[in-house]
Write an enzyme that holds these catalytic residues in place. Sequence first.
Site, mmCIF file in Angstrom:
data_model
loop_
_atom_site.group_PDB
_atom_site.id
_atom_site.type_symbol
_atom_site.label_atom_id
_atom_site.label_comp_id
_atom_site.label_asym_id
_atom_site.label_seq_id
_atom_site.Cartn_x
_atom_site.Cartn_y
_atom_site.Cartn_z
ATOM 1 N N ASP A 34 0.826 -1.210 0.000
ATOM 2 C CA ASP A 34 0.000 0.000 0.000
ATOM 3 C C ASP A 34 0.860 1.259 0.000
ATOM 4 O O ASP A 34 2.013 1.231 0.413
ATOM 5 C CB ASP A 34 -0.929 -0.025 1.234
ATOM 6 N N THR A 80 -10.993 -6.726 -5.071
ATOM 7 C CA THR A 80 -12.307 -6.624 -5.718
ATOM 8 C C THR A 80 -12.876 -5.211 -5.543
ATOM 9 O O THR A 80 -13.741 -4.792 -6.306
ATOM 10 C CB THR A 80 -13.294 -7.650 -5.111
ATOM 11 N N GLU A 81 -12.377 -4.489 -4.546
ATOM 12 C CA GLU A 81 -12.847 -3.118 -4.301
ATOM 13 C C GLU A 81 -12.081 -2.090 -5.147
ATOM 14 O O GLU A 81 -12.535 -0.955 -5.309
ATOM 15 C CB GLU A 81 -12.691 -2.758 -2.819
ATOM 16 N N ASN A 82 -10.918 -2.482 -5.672
ATOM 17 C CA ASN A 82 -10.117 -1.518 -6.426
ATOM 18 C C ASN A 82 -10.757 -1.113 -7.758
ATOM 19 O O ASN A 82 -10.350 -0.120 -8.362
ATOM 20 C CB ASN A 82 -8.684 -2.042 -6.658
ATOM 21 N N ARG A 85 -11.943 2.540 -8.329
ATOM 22 C CA ARG A 85 -11.036 3.656 -8.625
ATOM 23 C C ARG A 85 -11.331 4.243 -10.004
ATOM 24 O O ARG A 85 -11.972 3.599 -10.834
ATOM 25 C CB ARG A 85 -9.589 3.153 -8.570
ATOM 26 N N ARG A 202 1.970 -4.931 6.214
ATOM 27 C CA ARG A 202 1.268 -3.875 5.469
ATOM 28 C C ARG A 202 2.163 -2.651 5.427
ATOM 29 O O ARG A 202 2.688 -2.222 6.458
ATOM 30 C CB ARG A 202 -0.074 -3.516 6.095
ATOM 31 N N SER A 210 -8.309 -4.592 4.928
ATOM 32 C CA SER A 210 -8.826 -4.301 3.578
ATOM 33 C C SER A 210 -9.224 -5.553 2.791
ATOM 34 O O SER A 210 -8.892 -5.687 1.609
ATOM 35 C CB SER A 210 -7.813 -3.466 2.777
HETATM 36 C C1 IPE Z 1 -5.396 -2.735 -0.287
HETATM 37 O O1 IPE Z 1 -5.063 -1.424 -0.476
HETATM 38 C C2 IPE Z 1 -5.515 -3.442 -1.615
HETATM 39 C C3 IPE Z 1 -4.246 -3.759 -2.272
HETATM 40 C C4 IPE Z 1 -3.078 -3.548 -1.739
HETATM 41 C C5 IPE Z 1 -4.371 -4.352 -3.574
HETATM 42 P P1 IPE Z 1 -6.166 -0.298 -0.652
HETATM 43 O O2 IPE Z 1 -5.444 0.990 -0.797
HETATM 44 O O3 IPE Z 1 -7.103 -0.654 -1.736
HETATM 45 O O4 IPE Z 1 -6.948 -0.373 0.735
HETATM 46 P P2 IPE Z 1 -7.795 0.724 1.502
HETATM 47 O O5 IPE Z 1 -8.742 1.316 0.501
HETATM 48 O O6 IPE Z 1 -6.835 1.738 2.011
HETATM 49 O O7 IPE Z 1 -8.462 -0.011 2.602
HETATM 50 C C1 IPE Z 2 -1.432 0.228 -3.433
HETATM 51 O O1 IPE Z 2 -1.236 1.605 -3.431
HETATM 52 C C2 IPE Z 2 -1.697 -0.330 -4.821
HETATM 53 C C3 IPE Z 2 -3.059 -0.842 -5.008
HETATM 54 C C4 IPE Z 2 -4.004 -0.858 -4.112
HETATM 55 C C5 IPE Z 2 -3.376 -1.383 -6.315
HETATM 56 P P1 IPE Z 2 -2.445 2.623 -3.447
HETATM 57 O O2 IPE Z 2 -2.813 2.907 -4.863
HETATM 58 O O3 IPE Z 2 -3.560 2.137 -2.609
HETATM 59 O O4 IPE Z 2 -1.799 3.928 -2.833
HETATM 60 P P2 IPE Z 2 -2.421 4.840 -1.711
HETATM 61 O O5 IPE Z 2 -2.790 3.953 -0.572
HETATM 62 O O6 IPE Z 2 -3.606 5.522 -2.319
HETATM 63 O O7 IPE Z 2 -1.325 5.785 -1.369
HETATM 64 MG MG MG Z 3 -4.066 2.347 -0.665
#
Ligand code: IPE
Ligand code: IPE
Ligand code: MG
Length: 254
Positions: A34, A80-82, A85, A202, A210
């Site tokens: 993350d 699955t939540e990504n 975006r 993490r 998450s």
């Molecule tokens: C968790 O990170 C998912 C992955 C690392 C693929 P997110 O950035 O999506 O999680 P939240 O939204 O902060 O909980």
């Molecule tokens: C993790 O980094 C990558 C994925 C979840 C795919 P993020 O894109 O969530 O980066 P932050 O948490 O918004 O900084």
């Molecule tokens: Mg993130």
Amino acid sequence: MTKRKTEAAPQAETQKRPAEARPGDPRHVAIIMDGNGRWARTKGWMRVKGHEEGARAVRETTEACAQMGIEQLTLYAFSTENWRRPKHEVAFLMGLLERYLIDERPTIMRNNVRLTTIGHPEGLPESCQRELRETLAMSAENRGVNLCLALNYGARQEIVDATRRIAQQVRRAEIEPEDITEETIRKALYQPTMRDPDLLIRTAGEMRISNFLLWQISYSELWVTAVHWPEFRREHLEAAIADYRKRERRYGGL
Ligand code: IPE
Ligand code: IPE
Ligand code: MG
């Protein structure tokens, strides 16, 4: 076949003996990668630049695990939540994954890495799935670290899928409801032979799960670092493992 695809290391590499882990080391390390976007923003760059740099951290961490003799490294790559975006960021991540699956073949083969996945990769763009199939097949006989990518993965979905599978077994009268045990559920998960993660890391400081591996992390040791994923290096993994060695895992006992 394009030139790029034939660059993978020779088959002889797959005969290499796996590296030996130190006793007391985690056998399965899982990472919630993350902070890519935040890291890029601190530099005044677009979020996606953070994802691009994150690929370097994936390579370094995989190589470090291979050299340390860790059995499995599970990386949360896309949840699955990504999908929530912005479209352009999702498209960038899919393109990056596709490129990763092609470009990392030599590294995967050189390090005797066996690639596997959990989640619903069939929900990814067709071009990604094609490269994924090829890299999975190419590395299938490797006996070093199992690099498991969580792709279009959600732990609640995994439990829903497992429940459906078990319900079908009951309907076909293969098992009785009262015969369902923890073992039945484990066997219905995406990777039935996966051992539970010993250590869950993490990056980027958030104290949450998450929707990652909810069933499997019941007794995993947690380690959170403020370091953003693009800056995660071998030294950070080593720090996490050094900390893990000091932990006393009691599993509810004394
Ligand atoms: C968790 O990170 C998912 C992955 C690392 C693929 P997110 O950035 O999506 O999680 P939240 O939204 O902060 O909980
Ligand atoms: C993790 O980094 C990558 C994925 C979840 C795919 P993020 O894109 O969530 O980066 P932050 O948490 O918004 O900084
Ligand atoms: Mg993130």
